[in-house]
Design a protein around this motif. Structure first.
Motif, PDB file in Angstrom:
ATOM      1  N   UNK A  31       0.831  -1.202   0.000  1.00 33.62           N
ATOM      2  CA  UNK A  31       0.000   0.000   0.000  1.00 33.62           C
ATOM      3  C   UNK A  31       0.871   1.261   0.000  1.00 33.62           C
ATOM      4  N   UNK A  32       0.344   2.309  -0.618  1.00 33.91           N
ATOM      5  CA  UNK A  32       1.008   3.616  -0.592  1.00 33.91           C
ATOM      6  C   UNK A  32       0.036   4.634  -0.029  1.00 33.91           C
ATOM      7  N   UNK A  33       0.488   5.399   0.943  1.00 31.16           N
ATOM      8  CA  UNK A  33      -0.336   6.419   1.588  1.00 31.16           C
ATOM      9  C   UNK A  33       0.273   7.785   1.261  1.00 31.16           C
ATOM     10  N   UNK A  34      -0.544   8.682   0.732  1.00 32.06           N
ATOM     11  CA  UNK A  34      -0.050   9.983   0.291  1.00 32.06           C
ATOM     12  C   UNK A  34      -0.678  11.081   1.126  1.00 32.06           C
ATOM     13  N   UNK A  35       0.158  12.003   1.612  1.00 26.70           N
ATOM     14  CA  UNK A  35      -0.302  13.144   2.408  1.00 26.70           C
ATOM     15  C   UNK A  35       0.323  14.416   1.870  1.00 26.70           C
ATOM     16  N   UNK A  36      -0.333  15.553   2.141  1.00 22.00           N
ATOM     17  CA  UNK A  36       0.245  16.863   1.832  1.00 22.00           C
ATOM     18  C   UNK A  36       0.305  17.632   3.143  1.00 22.00           C
ATOM     19  N   UNK A  37       1.508  18.023   3.524  1.00 19.99           N
ATOM     20  CA  UNK A  37       1.704  18.684   4.808  1.00 19.99           C
ATOM     21  C   UNK A  37       2.515  19.958   4.616  1.00 19.99           C
ATOM     22  N   UNK A  38       2.441  20.894   5.558  1.00 18.79           N
ATOM     23  CA  UNK A  38       3.275  22.103   5.463  1.00 18.79           C
ATOM     24  C   UNK A  38       4.743  21.736   5.548  1.00 18.79           C
ATOM     25  N   UNK A  39       5.620  22.650   5.103  1.00 23.58           N
ATOM     26  CA  UNK A  39       7.056  22.449   5.264  1.00 23.58           C
ATOM     27  C   UNK A  39       7.377  22.116   6.704  1.00 23.58           C
ATOM     28  N   UNK A  40       8.360  21.279   6.924  1.00 24.40           N
ATOM     29  CA  UNK A  40       8.678  20.750   8.253  1.00 24.40           C
ATOM     30  C   UNK A  40       8.764  21.835   9.313  1.00 24.40           C
ATOM     31  N   UNK A  41       8.059  21.625  10.425  1.00 25.59           N
ATOM     32  CA  UNK A  41       8.055  22.606  11.513  1.00 25.59           C
ATOM     33  C   UNK A  41       9.379  22.625  12.262  1.00 25.59           C
ATOM     34  N   UNK A  42       9.923  21.445  12.539  1.00 29.13           N
ATOM     35  CA  UNK A  42      11.159  21.363  13.305  1.00 29.13           C
ATOM     36  C   UNK A  42      12.300  20.930  12.392  1.00 29.13           C
ATOM     37  N   UNK A  43      12.781  21.861  11.570  1.00 31.99           N
ATOM     38  CA  UNK A  43      13.892  21.563  10.681  1.00 31.99           C
ATOM     39  C   UNK A  43      15.216  21.704  11.411  1.00 31.99           C
ATOM     40  N   UNK A  44      16.172  20.841  11.054  1.00 31.03           N
ATOM     41  CA  UNK A  44      17.524  21.003  11.599  1.00 31.03           C
ATOM     42  C   UNK A  44      18.193  22.213  10.973  1.00 31.03           C
ATOM     43  N   UNK A  45      18.037  22.354   9.664  1.00 30.72           N
ATOM     44  CA  UNK A  45      18.764  23.378   8.934  1.00 30.72           C
ATOM     45  C   UNK A  45      17.779  24.300   8.223  1.00 30.72           C
ATOM     46  N   UNK A  46      17.710  25.556   8.650  1.00 33.78           N
ATOM     47  CA  UNK A  46      16.813  26.528   8.037  1.00 33.78           C
ATOM     48  C   UNK A  46      17.583  27.803   7.735  1.00 33.78           C
ATOM     49  N   UNK A  47      17.097  28.611   6.776  1.00 37.15           N
ATOM     50  CA  UNK A  47      17.835  29.820   6.398  1.00 37.15           C
ATOM     51  C   UNK A  47      18.024  30.815   7.532  1.00 37.15           C
ATOM     52  N   UNK A  48      17.146  30.786   8.541  1.00 38.17           N
ATOM     53  CA  UNK A  48      17.257  31.763   9.620  1.00 38.17           C
ATOM     54  C   UNK A  48      18.261  31.337  10.693  1.00 38.17           C
ATOM     55  N   UNK A  49      18.840  30.130  10.558  1.00 39.31           N
ATOM     56  CA  UNK A  49      19.833  29.658  11.518  1.00 39.31           C
ATOM     57  C   UNK A  49      21.232  29.907  10.957  1.00 39.31           C
ATOM     58  N   UNK A  50      22.078  30.499  11.783  1.00 43.91           N
ATOM     59  CA  UNK A  50      23.461  30.747  11.377  1.00 43.91           C
ATOM     60  C   UNK A  50      24.241  29.440  11.490  1.00 43.91           C
ATOM     61  N   UNK A  51      25.035  29.123  10.497  1.00 44.71           N
ATOM     62  CA  UNK A  51      25.807  27.883  10.479  1.00 44.71           C
ATOM     63  C   UNK A  51      26.961  27.982  11.485  1.00 44.71           C
ATOM     64  N   UNK A  52      26.893  27.206  12.556  1.00 45.88           N
ATOM     65  CA  UNK A  52      27.913  27.263  13.606  1.00 45.88           C
ATOM     66  C   UNK A  52      29.282  26.828  13.100  1.00 45.88           C
ATOM     67  N   UNK A  60      27.225  30.961  21.522  1.00 48.13           N
ATOM     68  CA  UNK A  60      26.058  31.776  21.876  1.00 48.13           C
ATOM     69  C   UNK A  60      26.363  33.270  21.770  1.00 48.13           C
ATOM     70  N   UNK A  61      27.531  33.692  22.276  1.00 43.47           N
ATOM     71  CA  UNK A  61      27.853  35.124  22.191  1.00 43.47           C
ATOM     72  C   UNK A  61      28.193  35.512  20.756  1.00 43.47           C
ATOM     73  N   UNK A  62      28.786  34.598  20.005  1.00 42.62           N
ATOM     74  CA  UNK A  62      29.144  34.868  18.610  1.00 42.62           C
ATOM     75  C   UNK A  62      27.882  35.002  17.745  1.00 42.62           C
ATOM     76  N   UNK A  63      26.913  34.097  17.957  1.00 41.46           N
ATOM     77  CA  UNK A  63      25.658  34.146  17.195  1.00 41.46           C
ATOM     78  C   UNK A  63      24.900  35.442  17.489  1.00 41.46           C
ATOM     79  N   UNK A  64      24.863  35.829  18.770  1.00 37.98           N
ATOM     80  CA  UNK A  64      24.187  37.071  19.149  1.00 37.98           C
ATOM     81  C   UNK A  64      24.841  38.270  18.454  1.00 37.98           C
ATOM     82  N   UNK A  65      26.165  38.252  18.385  1.00 31.63           N
ATOM     83  CA  UNK A  65      26.890  39.340  17.709  1.00 31.63           C
ATOM     84  C   UNK A  65      26.530  39.393  16.234  1.00 31.63           C
TER      85      UNK A  65
END
Length: 351
Positions: free
Chosen positions: A145-166, A341-346
């Protein structure tokens, strides 16, 4: 309102517990845990209009996928569901098709992504965005069987544009770690923890730096441990990360010679020690200097602190947590998380 079907995901082994709670919450529900013997899955069918909310009220449940279409696990049948999916994706939205296949089939997950994605794009004119889609077409194939769903973009992403790459900081950061000495087994154990920590942060280099003559075999055990810890973390990173991971270079050097080294360009030397000011007192200047430095060098003690005579040569001596002394194995994580943490805030304030 007719009954609706949901594919519920749990931690592996928690599907039976979740299924029992779902039965209690939805008296009319048909509940099947571990379909075809696959752990971490529960299929639920219910006519309750609040079914999805009630299922999500169960902590053992990680995700709920409302099933939009259920078809045989056949590539052509799956592609036909595009007609039902298309109205849920606007022309000005982006989408991605993601497939999880369980069982043996005459096609791959990539085949499904390509074929179904092409048909949806043809019907909607929407753009495909594999990184940050507005909508995700989730195809879950379980046995026949194949089950198909349509959902919003992942809520809890590891990597998103608003996160600074450590890694932009840590790839410029060198750890100078005094080795642990004493009992061979303890040396090996602490070495493993330090090797794992240095690799976890993907730092530029780990320098093992004794401050004086020490027992060669104790040092050997410590270094063996570093190698074991590094290797164990590296294997996990290779499987988990979407980018190429390199092993952190590890070297041995006398602690005092590290301080004397002038060949590495514009270095910022940081010693973590309770005798210095708190991180809060110097964070703005420290973050600014980390941003400008070609290399950030952090000195971490072991059993005893960094020798006081080296403080004169450091750009910063920082007390990470007043009235607390970190265990040897916690030195690297405590220092690097605090500095990040201090570097990201800066960076955020700078922009």
């Amino acid at each position: 309102m007719g009954s609706r079907k949901f594919l519920v995901k749990t931690q592996r082994g928690m599907e039976g517990v979740a299924a029992n709670y779902i039965r209690e919450s939805l008296s009319d529900a048909e509940v099947l845990a571990s379909p075809f013997g696959y752990y971490g899955l529960v299929i639920v069918e219910s006519g309750d209009e609040d079914a999805e909310k009630k299922i999500l009220d169960i902590p053992e449940v990680e995700r709920v996928l409302p099933v939009l279409a259920e078809v045989p696990a056949d590539l052509e049948a799956i592609v036909t569901t595009a007609e039902k999916i298309a109205p849920l994706i606007g022309e000005d939205e982006t989408f991605a098709v993601k497939t999880k296949r369980r069982g043996k089939h005459g096609f791959s997950s990539l085949d499904v992504n390509r074929a179904l994605g092409a048909r949806i794009q043809e019907l909607t004119n929407a753009d495909v965005n594999l990184s940050w889609p507005d909508k995700v077409v989730q195809v879950e194939i379980i046995g026949d069987k194949a089950y198909i769903s349509v959902i919003p973009g992942e809520e809890f992403r590891k990597f998103t544009p608003d996160k600074v790459d450590a890694r932009k900081l840590f790839h410029r950061l060198t750890i100078v770690q005094m080795p642990y000495w004493g009992d061979y087994k303890a040396c090996r154990t602490f070495g493993e923890k330090i090797g794992r920590a240095a690799q976890a942060f993907e730092v530029k280099e780990l320098i093992i730096a004794p401050k004086e003559k020490m027992d060669a075999f104790e040092l050997a055990e410590f270094i063996k441990g570093v190698r074991v810890g590094q290797e164990s973390r590296y294997r996990i990173q290779k499987d988990a990360y979407p980018w190429k991971v390199e092993k952190v270079p590890v070297s041995v050097w006398d602690l005092y010679q590290v301080i004397r080294d002038k060949r590495r360009g514009k270095r910022l030397l940081i010693i973590t020690d309770p005798k210095g000011p708190t991180l809060a007192q110097v964070k703005e200047e420290l973050a600014r200097d980390m941003y400008k430095a070609k290399e950030v060098v952090v000195f971490v003690g072991s059993r005893e602190g960094i020798p006081r005579g080296l403080f004169r040569f450091a750009d910063y001596v920082v007390d990470l947590a007043p009235y607390m002394t970190f265990a040897t194995e916690h030195g690297i994580p405590a220092a690097l998380v605090s500095l990040w943490e201090v570097y990201e805030e800066y960076l955020k304030n700078k922009d």
